[in-house]
Scaffold this active site. Structure first.
Site, mmCIF file in Angstrom:
data_model
loop_
_atom_site.group_PDB
_atom_site.id
_atom_site.type_symbol
_atom_site.label_atom_id
_atom_site.label_comp_id
_atom_site.label_asym_id
_atom_site.label_seq_id
_atom_site.Cartn_x
_atom_site.Cartn_y
_atom_site.Cartn_z
ATOM 1 N N LYS A 25 0.814 -1.323 0.036
ATOM 2 C CA LYS A 25 -0.043 0.062 -0.168
ATOM 3 C C LYS A 25 0.833 1.289 -0.011
ATOM 4 C CE LYS A 25 -2.927 0.561 3.586
ATOM 5 N NZ LYS A 25 -2.777 1.800 4.328
ATOM 6 N N SER A 26 1.989 1.272 0.856
ATOM 7 C CA SER A 26 2.746 2.458 0.904
ATOM 8 C C SER A 26 3.563 2.815 -0.340
ATOM 9 C CB SER A 26 3.928 2.330 1.882
ATOM 10 O OG SER A 26 3.270 2.165 3.129
ATOM 11 N N ARG A 30 2.779 5.711 -3.157
ATOM 12 C CA ARG A 30 3.967 6.843 -3.543
ATOM 13 C C ARG A 30 4.325 6.458 -5.131
ATOM 14 N NH1 ARG A 30 4.272 5.657 1.486
ATOM 15 N NH2 ARG A 30 5.730 6.608 3.159
ATOM 16 N N GLY A 98 -4.727 8.078 5.603
ATOM 17 C CA GLY A 98 -3.713 8.810 6.340
ATOM 18 C C GLY A 98 -2.650 8.964 5.543
ATOM 19 N N ARG A 126 -8.238 11.845 13.224
ATOM 20 C CA ARG A 126 -6.632 11.991 13.065
ATOM 21 C C ARG A 126 -5.964 13.045 13.223
ATOM 22 N NH1 ARG A 126 -5.014 6.657 9.544
ATOM 23 N NH2 ARG A 126 -3.156 6.882 10.600
ATOM 24 N N ASP A 323 2.075 -1.364 11.873
ATOM 25 C CA ASP A 323 0.944 -1.645 11.406
ATOM 26 C C ASP A 323 0.490 -3.212 11.768
ATOM 27 O OD1 ASP A 323 0.349 0.607 10.331
ATOM 28 O OD2 ASP A 323 1.083 0.234 8.351
ATOM 29 N N LYS A 350 -3.745 5.369 14.879
ATOM 30 C CA LYS A 350 -4.093 4.830 13.659
ATOM 31 C C LYS A 350 -5.595 5.082 13.117
ATOM 32 C CE LYS A 350 0.324 4.005 13.254
ATOM 33 N NZ LYS A 350 0.899 4.738 12.071
HETATM 34 C C1 S3P Z 1 2.574 4.594 6.193
HETATM 35 C C2 S3P Z 1 3.298 5.131 7.406
HETATM 36 C C3 S3P Z 1 2.692 4.704 8.793
HETATM 37 C C4 S3P Z 1 1.780 3.472 8.724
HETATM 38 C C5 S3P Z 1 0.717 3.559 7.542
HETATM 39 C C6 S3P Z 1 1.674 3.867 6.248
HETATM 40 C C7 S3P Z 1 3.142 5.295 5.035
HETATM 41 O O1 S3P Z 1 2.127 5.767 9.518
HETATM 42 O O2 S3P Z 1 1.132 3.330 9.983
HETATM 43 O O3 S3P Z 1 0.000 2.588 7.604
HETATM 44 O O4 S3P Z 1 2.928 4.469 3.968
HETATM 45 O O5 S3P Z 1 3.969 6.309 5.009
HETATM 46 P P1 S3P Z 1 2.895 7.019 10.252
HETATM 47 O O6 S3P Z 1 3.862 7.653 9.262
HETATM 48 O O7 S3P Z 1 1.714 7.857 10.913
HETATM 49 O O8 S3P Z 1 3.786 6.156 11.295
#
Ligand code: S3P
Length: 440
Positions: A25-26, A30, A98, A126, A323, A350
């Site tokens: 997902k991250s 990006r 988020g 949040r 996570d 979260k």
């Molecule tokens: C993420 C960073 C983390 C993670 C989120 C994905 C990201 O959050 O918990 O699920 O893709 O940069 P935080 O940056 O708030 O720690």
């Protein structure tokens, strides 16, 4: 569609099954952002098609970027680093994400027109002050509900100034938003950042963008300066270790079971769960390791059924497992002895307050635990068997609360009624399909 799942039977053993979980997902989010700023057509394979990533795609479409999705493939027709088109009264909906909601703000520090950002009920609770604070130092102006929540409006600046910032929460989302803003700003932005996932830095490096990273023991020193052009780029998104985590724990808690999860991203900043479970005695190995565009990838082999030891978890492992703690707590519930996890206040920031949820699920399972605002002590029992009814009503529809409950129901027994099935669309739409395949 049925939104409640009932489970009253443990999963049988599964022996040497191979599974593929969806794209990370991250990295998917990006890639969408960088590809939409690149000059020309970028292609991705195995992009995670979930609600969080669709929130990013729908937003870049609002800036006039063409995106075509066909199955596991996606094409983005980027219009260049300054190619976004800004309409009047633009509203972006980050839904539950988020990551998207925070990263995009870094790219909007110079927006010529105000933009409103909204999100769902969970995201609206949040903290966005952690983003608006550093981005205000560049010169952007924010109006936030209650000074820290969504909806917010960002007013960009034409006269951005580079900043020096200490990111001390270990939040990759904050760090990445500042890096994005640094790429928009003349001069050198300097970030001292507590360790967190580094996909943004690796993608910047792969793209040849002006970034340097010095790794110190407890934090990284990052310098980033303005960029004018990004070349289009193709990407095969590796599988997500956070989605794999549910199946790693399912295997560990199931007797005589063995599983291979293919082509998973094992970036060292993401493998906290593996390090924690190995410390507890779990049998997990990486096979076929390779490096792809700076990211480490491997097949993960897990063998289950062994009695594990409790852990006094070093907090330096927290950010790499942030996570995954809900499922890690399930392993601690069945381990020999008392486990202790500390410095975890971020877990309550979260999609839902997850430290509290972890404790609540353990309470319902009859597992003794002592929780504070930032720590939890779990009294493990290798003989743990649940015989009662358990109802999970997940009022903020946290995808990881839902999936953790399914894993608990399939491994500890009891009669479970688990609400909010739709929450899996956030990160792992075919989660239940893979579970059903393993049942066969
Ligand atoms: C993420 C960073 C983390 C993670 C989120 C994905 C990201 O959050 O918990 O699920 O893709 O940069 P935080 O940056 O708030 O720690």
């Amino acid at each position: 569609m049925k939104k409640i799942i009932y489970i009253n039977k443990k999963i049988g053993h599964f022996n040497y099954r191979k599974i593929n979980v969806p794209g990370d997902k991250s990295i998917s989010i990006r890639w969408v952002l960088f590809a939409s700023l690149a000059n020309g057509v970028s292609k991705a394979e195995n992009l995670l098609i979930s609600e969080d990533v669709m929130a990013a795609i729908n937003a870049v479409r609002k800036f006039g970027v063409k995106v075509v999705i066909k199955g596991r493939f996606c094409r983005i027709y980027g219009g260049g680093f300054d190619g976004f088109k800004f309409k009047n009264n633009l509203i972006l909906n980050a839904e539950n994400s988020g990551t998207f909601g925070r990263l995009i703000l870094g790219l909007l520090v110079n927006t010529p027109k105000p933009i409103k950002l909204i999100g769902d009920k969970s995201l609206s609770k949040r903290d966005f002050k952690r983003i608006s604070d550093p981005l205000s130092k560049f010169g952007a102006i924010f109006k936030l509900k209650n000074k820290k929540n969504l909806p917010l409006t960002i007013y960009g600046s034409k006269n951005l100034k580079p900043i020096k910032y200490f990111e001390n929460k270990g939040s990759a989302q904050c760090k990445s938003a500042i890096i994005f803003a640094g790429l928009r700003t003349k001069g050198t932005t300097k970030i001292k950042a507590k360790k967190s996932r580094n996909h943004t830095e690796l993608m910047c490096k792969y793209l040849g963008l002006p970034i340097t990273v010095k790794n110190k023991k407890n934090y990284d020193e990052i310098k980033v300066s303005k960029v004018d052009k990004i070349k289009s780029f193709n990407y095969k998104i590796p599988s997500d270790i956070s989605s794999s985590a549910f199946f790693i724990v399912l295997t560990i808690l199931s007797k005589n079971s063995k599983l291979l999860i293919k082509k998973v991203n094992i970036n060292p900043s993401r493998i906290g769960i593996i390090l924690i479970l190995k410390k507890m005695g779990a049998n997990i190995i990486f096979k076929n390791q390779k490096i792809y565009k700076g990211e480490k990838i491997a097949d993960i082999e897990v063998k289950g059924g062994k009695v594990l030891n409790s852990i006094n978890c070093p907090s330096k492992l927290n950010s790499g497992a942030i996570d995954e703690f809900l499922v890690i707590f399930l392993v601690a519930a069945k381990a020999k002895g008392i486990s202790y996890f500390r410095d975890l206040a971020e877990l309550n920031q979260k999609e839902s307050p997850r430290l509290q949820w972890g404790s609540k699920i353990l309470d319902m399972m009859g597992v003794k635990n002592v929780v504070t605002d930032s720590s939890i002590k779990i009294y493990g029992n290798p003989q743990l068997e649940i015989k009662k009814d358990i109802l999970i009503k997940n009022y903020l529809k946290d995808h990881r609360v839902f999936m953790t409950s399914i894993i608990a129901a399939l491994t500890f027994g009891g009669n479970w009624k688990i609400h909010d099935k739709d929450s899996i669309k956030t990160s792992f739409p075919n989660f239940l399909k893979i579970i059903n395949e393993l049942k066969r």
